[in-house]
Design a protein around this motif. Sequence first.
Motif, PDB file in Angstrom:
ATOM      1  N   CYS A 211      44.055  45.488  40.327  1.00 18.38           N
ATOM      2  CA  CYS A 211      42.872  45.902  41.078  1.00 18.38           C
ATOM      3  C   CYS A 211      43.273  46.961  42.093  1.00 18.38           C
ATOM      4  O   CYS A 211      44.303  46.826  42.759  1.00 18.38           O
ATOM      5  CB  CYS A 211      42.278  44.686  41.788  1.00 18.38           C
ATOM      6  SG  CYS A 211      40.800  45.019  42.750  1.00 18.38           S
TER       7      CYS A 211
ATOM      8  N   VAL B 219      35.428  49.884  47.759  1.00 12.40           N
ATOM      9  CA  VAL B 219      35.046  49.425  46.431  1.00 12.40           C
ATOM     10  C   VAL B 219      36.318  49.066  45.667  1.00 12.40           C
ATOM     11  O   VAL B 219      37.292  49.813  45.672  1.00 12.40           O
ATOM     12  CB  VAL B 219      34.256  50.509  45.664  1.00 12.40           C
ATOM     13  CG1 VAL B 219      33.945  50.070  44.238  1.00 12.40           C
ATOM     14  CG2 VAL B 219      32.975  50.845  46.410  1.00 12.40           C
TER      15      VAL B 219
ATOM     16  N   GLU C 202      38.170  48.064  41.984  1.00  9.86           N
ATOM     17  CA  GLU C 202      38.002  48.240  40.552  1.00  9.86           C
ATOM     18  C   GLU C 202      39.159  47.572  39.822  1.00  9.86           C
ATOM     19  O   GLU C 202      40.324  47.816  40.136  1.00  9.86           O
ATOM     20  CB  GLU C 202      37.943  49.713  40.164  1.00  9.86           C
ATOM     21  CG  GLU C 202      37.672  49.888  38.685  1.00  9.86           C
ATOM     22  CD  GLU C 202      37.438  51.322  38.254  1.00  9.86           C
ATOM     23  OE1 GLU C 202      37.175  51.523  37.054  1.00  9.86           O
ATOM     24  OE2 GLU C 202      37.521  52.231  39.090  1.00  9.86           O
TER      25      GLU C 202
ATOM     26  N   GLN D  54      41.530  47.600  37.097  1.00  6.65           N
ATOM     27  CA  GLN D  54      42.052  48.689  36.279  1.00  6.65           C
ATOM     28  C   GLN D  54      42.603  48.204  34.945  1.00  6.65           C
ATOM     29  O   GLN D  54      42.429  48.870  33.933  1.00  6.65           O
ATOM     30  CB  GLN D  54      43.153  49.435  37.036  1.00  6.65           C
ATOM     31  CG  GLN D  54      42.671  50.124  38.285  1.00  6.65           C
ATOM     32  CD  GLN D  54      41.745  51.284  37.976  1.00  6.65           C
ATOM     33  OE1 GLN D  54      41.902  51.975  36.978  1.00  6.65           O
ATOM     34  NE2 GLN D  54      40.756  51.496  38.815  1.00  6.65           N
TER      35      GLN D  54
ATOM     36  N   GLN E 291      32.145  45.428  46.721  1.00  7.87           N
ATOM     37  CA  GLN E 291      31.840  45.142  45.323  1.00  7.87           C
ATOM     38  C   GLN E 291      33.101  45.350  44.506  1.00  7.87           C
ATOM     39  O   GLN E 291      34.060  45.966  44.958  1.00  7.87           O
ATOM     40  CB  GLN E 291      30.716  46.019  44.786  1.00  7.87           C
ATOM     41  CG  GLN E 291      31.075  47.496  44.662  1.00  7.87           C
ATOM     42  CD  GLN E 291      29.889  48.330  44.245  1.00  7.87           C
ATOM     43  OE1 GLN E 291      28.837  48.286  44.863  1.00  7.87           O
ATOM     44  NE2 GLN E 291      30.050  49.115  43.195  1.00  7.87           N
ATOM     45  N   ILE E 292      33.075  44.812  43.284  1.00 10.27           N
ATOM     46  CA  ILE E 292      34.180  45.009  42.347  1.00 10.27           C
ATOM     47  C   ILE E 292      33.594  45.517  41.041  1.00 10.27           C
ATOM     48  O   ILE E 292      32.548  45.042  40.591  1.00 10.27           O
ATOM     49  CB  ILE E 292      35.032  43.735  42.166  1.00 10.27           C
ATOM     50  CG1 ILE E 292      36.305  44.042  41.381  1.00 10.27           C
ATOM     51  CG2 ILE E 292      34.215  42.603  41.557  1.00 10.27           C
ATOM     52  CD1 ILE E 292      37.357  42.944  41.472  1.00 10.27           C
ATOM     53  N   GLU E 293      34.248  46.516  40.476  1.00 13.10           N
ATOM     54  CA  GLU E 293      33.794  47.142  39.241  1.00 13.10           C
ATOM     55  C   GLU E 293      34.872  47.009  38.179  1.00 13.10           C
ATOM     56  O   GLU E 293      36.035  46.768  38.495  1.00 13.10           O
ATOM     57  CB  GLU E 293      33.523  48.641  39.483  1.00 13.10           C
ATOM     58  CG  GLU E 293      32.509  48.919  40.553  1.00 13.10           C
ATOM     59  CD  GLU E 293      32.346  50.407  40.863  1.00 13.10           C
ATOM     60  OE1 GLU E 293      33.215  51.223  40.456  1.00 13.10           O
ATOM     61  OE2 GLU E 293      31.351  50.754  41.521  1.00 13.10           O
ATOM     62  N   VAL E 294      34.484  47.206  36.943  1.00 12.93           N
ATOM     63  CA  VAL E 294      35.443  47.250  35.836  1.00 12.93           C
ATOM     64  C   VAL E 294      34.907  48.219  34.794  1.00 12.93           C
ATOM     65  O   VAL E 294      33.697  48.323  34.590  1.00 12.93           O
ATOM     66  CB  VAL E 294      35.691  45.847  35.229  1.00 12.93           C
ATOM     67  CG1 VAL E 294      34.443  45.280  34.582  1.00 12.93           C
ATOM     68  CG2 VAL E 294      36.860  45.863  34.256  1.00 12.93           C
ATOM     69  N   THR E 295      35.815  48.952  34.178  1.00 16.83           N
ATOM     70  CA  THR E 295      35.480  49.820  33.054  1.00 16.83           C
ATOM     71  C   THR E 295      36.230  49.292  31.849  1.00 16.83           C
ATOM     72  O   THR E 295      37.397  48.930  31.955  1.00 16.83           O
ATOM     73  CB  THR E 295      35.913  51.279  33.349  1.00 16.83           C
ATOM     74  OG1 THR E 295      35.257  51.722  34.525  1.00 16.83           O
ATOM     75  CG2 THR E 295      35.566  52.198  32.194  1.00 16.83           C
TER      76      THR E 295
ATOM     77  N   TYR F  65      33.346  39.890  30.778  1.00 17.47           N
ATOM     78  CA  TYR F  65      33.018  40.370  32.122  1.00 17.47           C
ATOM     79  C   TYR F  65      31.579  40.036  32.502  1.00 17.47           C
ATOM     80  O   TYR F  65      31.304  39.657  33.645  1.00 17.47           O
ATOM     81  CB  TYR F  65      33.277  41.877  32.244  1.00 17.47           C
ATOM     82  CG  TYR F  65      34.749  42.214  32.285  1.00 17.47           C
ATOM     83  CD1 TYR F  65      35.565  41.742  33.313  1.00 17.47           C
ATOM     84  CD2 TYR F  65      35.332  42.987  31.299  1.00 17.47           C
ATOM     85  CE1 TYR F  65      36.924  42.041  33.359  1.00 17.47           C
ATOM     86  CE2 TYR F  65      36.690  43.298  31.335  1.00 17.47           C
ATOM     87  CZ  TYR F  65      37.470  42.825  32.361  1.00 17.47           C
ATOM     88  OH  TYR F  65      38.809  43.119  32.405  1.00 17.47           O
TER      89      TYR F  65
ATOM     90  N   PHE G  67      29.577  40.341  36.023  1.00 21.93           N
ATOM     91  CA  PHE G  67      29.494  41.801  36.078  1.00 21.93           C
ATOM     92  C   PHE G  67      28.238  42.250  35.339  1.00 21.93           C
ATOM     93  O   PHE G  67      27.878  41.684  34.306  1.00 21.93           O
ATOM     94  CB  PHE G  67      30.729  42.436  35.424  1.00 21.93           C
ATOM     95  CG  PHE G  67      32.000  42.258  36.208  1.00 21.93           C
ATOM     96  CD1 PHE G  67      32.478  43.277  37.013  1.00 21.93           C
ATOM     97  CD2 PHE G  67      32.718  41.073  36.136  1.00 21.93           C
ATOM     98  CE1 PHE G  67      33.645  43.115  37.734  1.00 21.93           C
ATOM     99  CE2 PHE G  67      33.889  40.900  36.857  1.00 21.93           C
ATOM    100  CZ  PHE G  67      34.356  41.930  37.661  1.00 21.93           C
TER     101      PHE G  67
ATOM    102  N   LYS H  54      30.492  55.540  31.499  1.00 22.82           N
ATOM    103  CA  LYS H  54      31.667  56.305  31.913  1.00 22.82           C
ATOM    104  C   LYS H  54      31.888  57.423  30.907  1.00 22.82           C
ATOM    105  O   LYS H  54      31.918  57.184  29.701  1.00 22.82           O
ATOM    106  CB  LYS H  54      32.898  55.406  31.977  1.00 22.82           C
ATOM    107  CG  LYS H  54      34.151  56.158  32.396  1.00 22.82           C
ATOM    108  CD  LYS H  54      35.345  55.244  32.516  1.00 22.82           C
ATOM    109  CE  LYS H  54      36.552  56.022  32.983  1.00 22.82           C
ATOM    110  NZ  LYS H  54      37.689  55.151  33.251  1.00 22.82           N
TER     111      LYS H  54
END
Length: 159
Positions: free
Chosen positions: A79, A91, A93, A95, A127-131, A143, A148, A154
Motif C-alpha cells: 500500500c 489517499v 492505494e 499496489q 480512502q483506499i483504492e485498488v486498480t 475486492y 471496494f 484506468k
Amino acid sequence: MILLNCSSSKKLLMVSTALHIRLATLYDEETVYHMICDLENKSLNRQDFNYVYHRNLANDHICYLIAELDGESVGMGSCHVQPLLHHVCMVAEIQEMYVRPEYRSKEIGKALVEQLVVFAKSKSAQQIEVTSNNVRENAHKFYQKEGFKKSHVKLVRYF
C-alpha cells in the motif's frame, strides 16, 4: 480457521492454523520477487526490482506486508499513501496483492486488506483504492466483496 483440502478424502477440513501478517523486511526480498513475478506472469528485471524494493521499504508511506501460515510465506500486499490534489486529502492505494494459488479463498487476502487499511488509516488516509487488470475477474469480485466500489476506468499509455 482456514479450510485445507485433505488429499486422501477429497473433503475440506477445518483446521485451526495461525495466520500471521507482518511487515516485510529486506530478508523477504526473494519471496516477494517470486510472488510479484507470478502475479505479473513474467520475470522482472531483478536489479530493477531490488532497487525499487529497497527504496520503498525505506519510505514510511509505503507498506509491504507478508502473510505467513505456519511460518511459511503464502501471500503479500502493498500500500502506498500520498496526498492527492483532486481528493484534497491523503489517499491510500493497494499496489500489489498476491496469495499463492493453493491458499486462495481462505481469507488470507481479506486479512491482508484489513491490515493495509489499518496502515492507511495510520497515515491519515481518507480512502483506499485498488486498480486491477481487466483479466483478473476473480480479483475484482474479491475486492468488491471487501467493500471496494467500481467507480473509475484506468487508462495507461506505455512508453
